[in-house]
Design an enzyme around this catalytic site. Structure first.
Site, PDB file in Angstrom:
ATOM      1  N   HIS A 204       9.611   0.206   4.668  1.00  0.00           N
ATOM      2  CA  HIS A 204       8.759   0.805   5.317  1.00  0.00           C
ATOM      3  C   HIS A 204       8.665   1.078   6.866  1.00  0.00           C
ATOM      4  CE1 HIS A 204       6.335   0.664   1.467  1.00  0.00           C
ATOM      5  NE2 HIS A 204       5.444  -0.119   1.114  1.00  0.00           N
TER       6      HIS A 204
ATOM      7  N   HIS B  24      -0.453   3.623   2.206  1.00  0.00           N
ATOM      8  CA  HIS B  24      -0.316   3.367   1.928  1.00  0.00           C
ATOM      9  C   HIS B  24      -1.953   2.260   1.210  1.00  0.00           C
ATOM     10  CE1 HIS B  24       1.648  -0.437   0.191  1.00  0.00           C
ATOM     11  NE2 HIS B  24       2.769   0.111   0.559  1.00  0.00           N
TER      12      HIS B  24
ATOM     13  N   GLU C  26       1.964   6.338  -4.315  1.00  0.00           N
ATOM     14  CA  GLU C  26       2.840   6.493  -2.566  1.00  0.00           C
ATOM     15  C   GLU C  26       3.040   8.214  -2.297  1.00  0.00           C
ATOM     16  OE1 GLU C  26       4.088   3.221  -0.806  1.00  0.00           O
ATOM     17  OE2 GLU C  26       3.305   2.003  -2.571  1.00  0.00           O
TER      18      GLU C  26
HETATM   19  C1  BGC Z   1       6.640  -1.503  -3.151  1.00  0.00           C
HETATM   20  C2  BGC Z   1       6.832  -2.561  -3.111  1.00  0.00           C
HETATM   21  C3  BGC Z   1       5.908  -3.218  -1.814  1.00  0.00           C
HETATM   22  C4  BGC Z   1       4.303  -3.084  -1.298  1.00  0.00           C
HETATM   23  C5  BGC Z   1       4.403  -3.644  -0.209  1.00  0.00           C
HETATM   24  C6  BGC Z   1       5.556  -1.290  -2.109  1.00  0.00           C
HETATM   25  O1  BGC Z   1       5.131   0.674  -1.671  1.00  0.00           O
HETATM   26  O2  BGC Z   1       7.259  -0.455  -3.238  1.00  0.00           O
HETATM   27  O3  BGC Z   1       7.629  -3.113  -3.503  1.00  0.00           O
HETATM   28  O4  BGC Z   1       5.799  -5.190  -1.916  1.00  0.00           O
HETATM   29  O5  BGC Z   1       4.953  -1.864  -1.260  1.00  0.00           O
HETATM   30  O6  BGC Z   1       2.785  -3.722   0.300  1.00  0.00           O
END
Ligand code: BGC
Length: 395
Positions: free
Chosen positions: A149, A223, A360
């Site tokens: 991220h 998210h 997402e």
């Molecule tokens: C991921 C997860 C991660 C999460 C964190 C998601 O987009 O796929 O693996 O733990 O985000 O918030």
């Protein structure tokens, strides 16, 4: 003498404004010339308030967007985070359907990405490195050995510049951020613009764009953790999910795709028909075991980058339905597997395992290192765009 002139001048200005306003045909125009595009309607439907300050003293504002049906979204300039999203159930009762916190300091401390804008690269990049134009770039390894991220600050821990605009079919909030060359290890000065619109047809619409002055990689997403029964009301296992995808990208034990695009048929990844999240999540399936549940990217059935149907979620108790449309090739479905009851969210409600899910819309994880995945490279003189719509209704 002076007074009539002043009055005439003022009238001329009003007439001029009326003629120049007209419907905004694209957001770009609204951003560059807000004076003539910020509709009084948008001003009425978006309210701004001071929300607090980050640890380095940067002020953070909170904007409240409402539409004609009473739907309401609160978005703040820190992380472009959607704090709350109030939508009606089948009886007309409103509930907040996204996880989050009441106060800014709680967001500053927490690392769950609740409601945030994610960039420059949403999802994982193997071992935090990639090559572009013959050069290797190194990124933060903030998820075991992988990059997740966008890094430590990414786009979710920065303060965005905000401007009220007339978005597509409703009042919009435009957020912009200049990510400097080398920030988080990525090349190029990247100018990012994201507009949230709460439309007249009950959609939370997100329009993203980005330009760069040096070739780079970009993969932006949103998210929010949804719970259509209401944030903190229970787990999401009864939600019925449909994903418009015949294939998904299986992962290794560090959640990096192997490169394969596997058919979902006869696997617990088959959401081509509406299926409760909990129906198969406990199966002894190798992919569910590595993901601790669903934490995978689905390859959406589509050709090209048109805005097309990606997923539907139905929550039987409330009757709420959420449809997702996107221009993106992939959809990460994450079933809140890392929520463990250690987070106390809005109104003191505790978020236990699987109390929220994320959908997402994005490019596939680790695309910079997978030549067979759609490219995430953005060249100079080109514009990255992506649109994702979360539409709410009931049945
Ligand atoms: C991921 C997860 C991660 C999460 C964190 C998601 O987009 O796929 O693996 O733990 O985000 O918030």
């Amino acid at each position: 003498m002076g007074t009539p002139r002043l009055v005439i001048g003022f009238l001329l200005l009003v007439v001029c404004c009326l003629f120049t306003r007209g419907p905004a045909t694209n957001n770009k125009k609204a951003i560059t010339n807000p004076r003539f595009n910020m509709s009084t309607e948008a001003e009425r439907k978006i309210q701004k308030q001071v929300f607090g300050r980050t640890t380095d003293g940067t002020p953070v504002d909170l904007y409240t967007l409402t539409n004609a049906h009473g739907l309401e979204a609160k978005v703040m300039t820190y992380g472009g985070i959607v704090l709350s999203l109030n939508v009606p159930d089948r009886t007309g009762k409103f509930d907040d359907v996204v996880l989050g916190f009441d106060r800014l300091d709680e967001y500053l401390k927490n690392a769950s990405y609740f409601g945030a804008l994610i960039g420059r690269y949403a999802n994982r990049i193997a071992k935090g490195k990639f090559a572009l134009d013959g050069r290797e770039y190194r990124l933060a390894q903030n998820d075991g050995e992988n990059h997740l991220h966008g890094g430590v600050k990414g786009f979710h821990r920065v303060v965005w510049r905000a401007q009220i605009v007339r978005g597509k079919n409703g009042a919009g909030l435009n957020l912009t951020y200049l990510s400097k060359d080398g920030e988080e290890g990525y090349p190029g000065n990247l100018f990012v613009s994201v507009t949230y619109t709460l439309t007249t047809t009950d959609e939370l619409r997100i329009d993203y764009s980005a330009t760069t002055d040096k070739a780079t990689i970009v993969n932006l997403t949103h998210h929010s953790y949804f719970n259509l029964a209401g944030a903190g009301a229970g787990d999401i296992l009864a939600h019925e999910v449909t994903i418009n995808a015949d294939r998904f990208t299986p992962v290794d034990k560090t959640l990096i795709p192997t490169g394969e695009q596997r058919n979902v048929k006869r696997t617990p990844m088959d959401f081509t028909q509406p299926t409760a999240i909990g129906a198969r999540i406990g199966e002894q399936d190798e992919q569910l075991l590595v993901g601790k549940g669903y934490d995978h990217n689905w390859v959406l059935n589509k050709s090209g980058a048109s805005l097309s149907f990606a997923a539907r979620v139905y929550e039987p108790r409330s009757g709420r339905v959420m449809d997702v449309h996107t221009t993106e090739p992939g959809l990460q479905f994450y079933s809140g597997n890392f929520l463990d009851g250690s987070i106390r969210g809005k109104q003191g409600k505790v978020y236990y395992l699987r109390y929220g899910f994320c959908l997402e819309a994005q490019h596939f994880p680790d695309s910079p290192n997978k030549m067979n995945f759609p490219s995430v490279v953005l060249h100079t003189g080109r514009k990255y765009t992506q649109t994702t719509i979360y539409k709410f209704s009931t049945r």
